[in-house]
Scaffold this active site. Structure first.
Site, PDB file in Angstrom:
ATOM      1  N   ASP A   1       0.825  -1.205   0.000  1.00  0.00           N
ATOM      2  CA  ASP A   1       0.000   0.000   0.000  1.00  0.00           C
ATOM      3  C   ASP A   1       0.864   1.262   0.000  1.00  0.00           C
ATOM      4  O   ASP A   1       0.540   2.244  -0.643  1.00  0.00           O
ATOM      5  CB  ASP A   1      -0.939   0.002   1.224  1.00  0.00           C
ATOM      6  CG  ASP A   1      -2.035  -1.031   1.061  1.00  0.00           C
ATOM      7  OD1 ASP A   1      -2.362  -1.369  -0.112  1.00  0.00           O
ATOM      8  OD2 ASP A   1      -2.547  -1.520   2.076  1.00  0.00           O
ATOM      9  N   CYS A   2       1.978   1.235   0.737  1.00  0.00           N
ATOM     10  CA  CYS A   2       2.815   2.437   0.823  1.00  0.00           C
ATOM     11  C   CYS A   2       3.855   2.506  -0.295  1.00  0.00           C
ATOM     12  O   CYS A   2       4.403   3.566  -0.585  1.00  0.00           O
ATOM     13  CB  CYS A   2       3.468   2.538   2.202  1.00  0.00           C
ATOM     14  SG  CYS A   2       4.167   0.995   2.780  1.00  0.00           S
TER      15      CYS A   2
END
Lengths: 135, 382
Positions: free
Chosen positions: B117-118
């Site tokens: 996600d990051c």
């Protein structure tokens, strides 16, 4: 009297003819075969040292050209790329013709290809891959 | 004679220091070298940690963070035939990538991760140079061996080693220490050189980071205290962006692998007569062990065929088993002198201040000799 080394290329059609013998008999040249190979296609490569008068050598080379054998002088066959060489000296004590020598004052490694027989051992010994062979 | 480093540095500042060149060397790194880089973040971001990274086609270690990678000098491309086509040529490895980078050239970066996600990106393919990356740091876990083996081959076949190609039946011998020019042979007990010592490294300024790996503080020593075997080593670090291709050179050892030759110069402040006396050691007084690389070395045996001096090695011939054997250095005397001159000039014009170590290297009797791999592991081989 001069001595020169040549790489001779024999096309398959000439590989079985006594070319070198005629060089000696008809042109008065002394010869020394340093290396010779014939590949499966009957193509021949010979490393040849010729010694004789300058004019005889010129006539001998003309004879070779007529016979269909290409001859290129050897001292231009192995070269050192000066930009790659770091003078490490790994080549010292390796060359059978002793073309390499350490210069005491500068520490640099001199390369004299006048005695070179194009054996190619310096190509594997040089960790900088600074030695190049053109055949 | 100056008694403290401060006095020496004041004299350097005043242009009054006497700088001699005998204490410098071009380190020859079949040792342990590499560089780490922070590549900067792509948009969207990618985490390379745990993924795979090729720099100039050569694998780099990415298991650090998102975009920090370490490139080792001996790494070779995944498609390199290695010794399957014996003997391998190893024309291009990590050391050559480092040389290309310090020569100002761009190299390809091809890398992939798994996406999160990051860090959503899963691959990048771009070109990098020392101008595009953030930090570029040369970090060599082991350089500058204090003395080292002379390699010979007693077998009946040619062997290919990190000491070069060795012909059968003692037809040649190679050595890699610069003898009287080698920094640690001028400071045999590592009293003047330590963690934090400022050095010439690869054409720029670097530092001794730590004792080098395989550091042996208790080797056999001659009467002059100089080790007669491989002994102390240095881990060194410095800003790769300051360095140049004249003193960081990729090397290819036929049948062995690729590596990096590293130019290192270590200044030794002459603070006492004892220090001076030790730096005056000559090639005739430094002995090196002759080791058979066809049997003793690979089998980790202990046999030393003979001890020879660097004066004999420099003469171009040594005598082993009654046979005259031609010798070859592997460590560039010409570049060593160039480093010595460069460092001398830096010091004389006040651009390079001498430092006292902030921590010592392991001293004689400190009881940290290198250990072999455990026998249980060694015997588990098929």
């Amino acid at each position: 009297m001069i001595s020169r080394r040549f790489i001779l290329h024999f096309p398959a059609a000439v590989a079985d003819r006594p070319v070198v013998g005629r060089l000696a008999r008809e042109h008065g040249l002394d010869f020394n075969i340093l290396r010779a190979t014939i590949d499966p296609g009957n193509y021949g490569i010979m490393l040849l040292e010729l010694t004789g008068e300058r004019e005889a050598l010129a006539r001998g080379l003309a004879f070779l050209a007529d016979a269909g054998v290409s001859a290129s002088q050897l001292d231009r066959q192995i070269q050192r790329d000066q930009d790659r060489c770091v003078d490490c000296g790994a080549c010292l004590g390796f060359c059978p013709a002793r073309c390499f020598a350490a210069e005491a004052a500068s520490g640099r490694i001199a390369f004299d290809n006048g005695r070179c027989t194009a054996c190619g051992q310096c190509l594997t010994a040089c960790p900088r891959r600074a030695m190049e062979m053109a055949l | 004679m100056a008694k403290t480093l401060d006095q020496i540095n004041r004299r350097i500042a005043a242009g009054e220091a006497v700088v001699l060149t005998a204490e410098e060397v071009i380190g020859y790194a079949a040792c342990s070298s590499g560089a780490y880089f922070n590549l900067g973040h792509s948009k969207p971001r990618i985490k390379l940690g745990g993924g795979s990274v090729l720099i100039g086609g050569v694998p780099a270690y990415a298991g650090l963070a998102a975009v920090d990678v370490f490139l080792g000098a001996t790494a070779v491309p995944p498609n390199d035939p290695g010794n399957r086509l014996h003997p391998g040529e190893y024309r291009y490895g990590g050391g050559h990538v480092i040389e290309d980078l310090v020569a100002g050239r761009e190299v390809r970066l091809a890398a992939s991760g798994w996406g999160s996600d990051c860090y959503p990106s899963r691959s990048v393919d771009t070109r990098i140079s020392l101008r595009t990356v953030n930090e570029a740091v040369l970090f060599n876990p082991r350089n500058c061996y204090q003395n080292y083996n002379v390699a010979v081959n007693r077998s009946d076949r040619v062997i290919h080693t990190y000491m070069g190609v060795l012909r059968p039946r003692l037809a040649n011998a190679t050595y890699c220490s610069a003898g009287q020019l080698s920094p640690l042979l001028n400071d045999p007990y590592c009293e003047m050189i330590g963690v934090g010592t400022r050095i010439f490294l690869g054409g720029g300024v670097g530092y001794v980071a730590w004792p080098g790996t395989q550091f042996d503080p208790d080797p056999p020593r001659g009467a002059n205290g100089v080790p007669t075997r491989g002994a102390a080593t240095l881990a060194v670090i410095g800003d790769l962006k300051q360095m140049g291709p004249r003193f960081l050179c990729g090397m290819s050892f036929t049948g062995y692998g690729a590596t990096l030759a590293v130019g290192i110069g270590v200044p030794i402040p002459i603070l006492s007569e004892q220090v001076l006396r030790r730096t005056l050691v000559t090639d005739a007084e430094i002995l090196a062990p002759v080791v058979d690389y066809s049997g003793t070395y690979p089998e980790r045996g202990s046999e030393v065929i003979a001890e020879v001096s660097y004066a004999e090695l420099r003469s171009g011939r040594i005598t082993i088993d009654g046979k005259r054997v031609p010798t070859a250095p592997l460590s560039s005397l010409a570049r060593a002198r160039e480093i010595a001159q460069t460092l001398k000039e830096w010091i004389r014009r006040g651009a390079f201040e001498l430092t006292a170590p902030v921590a010592g290297l392991p001293s004689a009797g400190s009881g940290v000799p290198p250990k072999p791999m455990s026998e249980a592991m060694a015997e588990a081989r098929p």
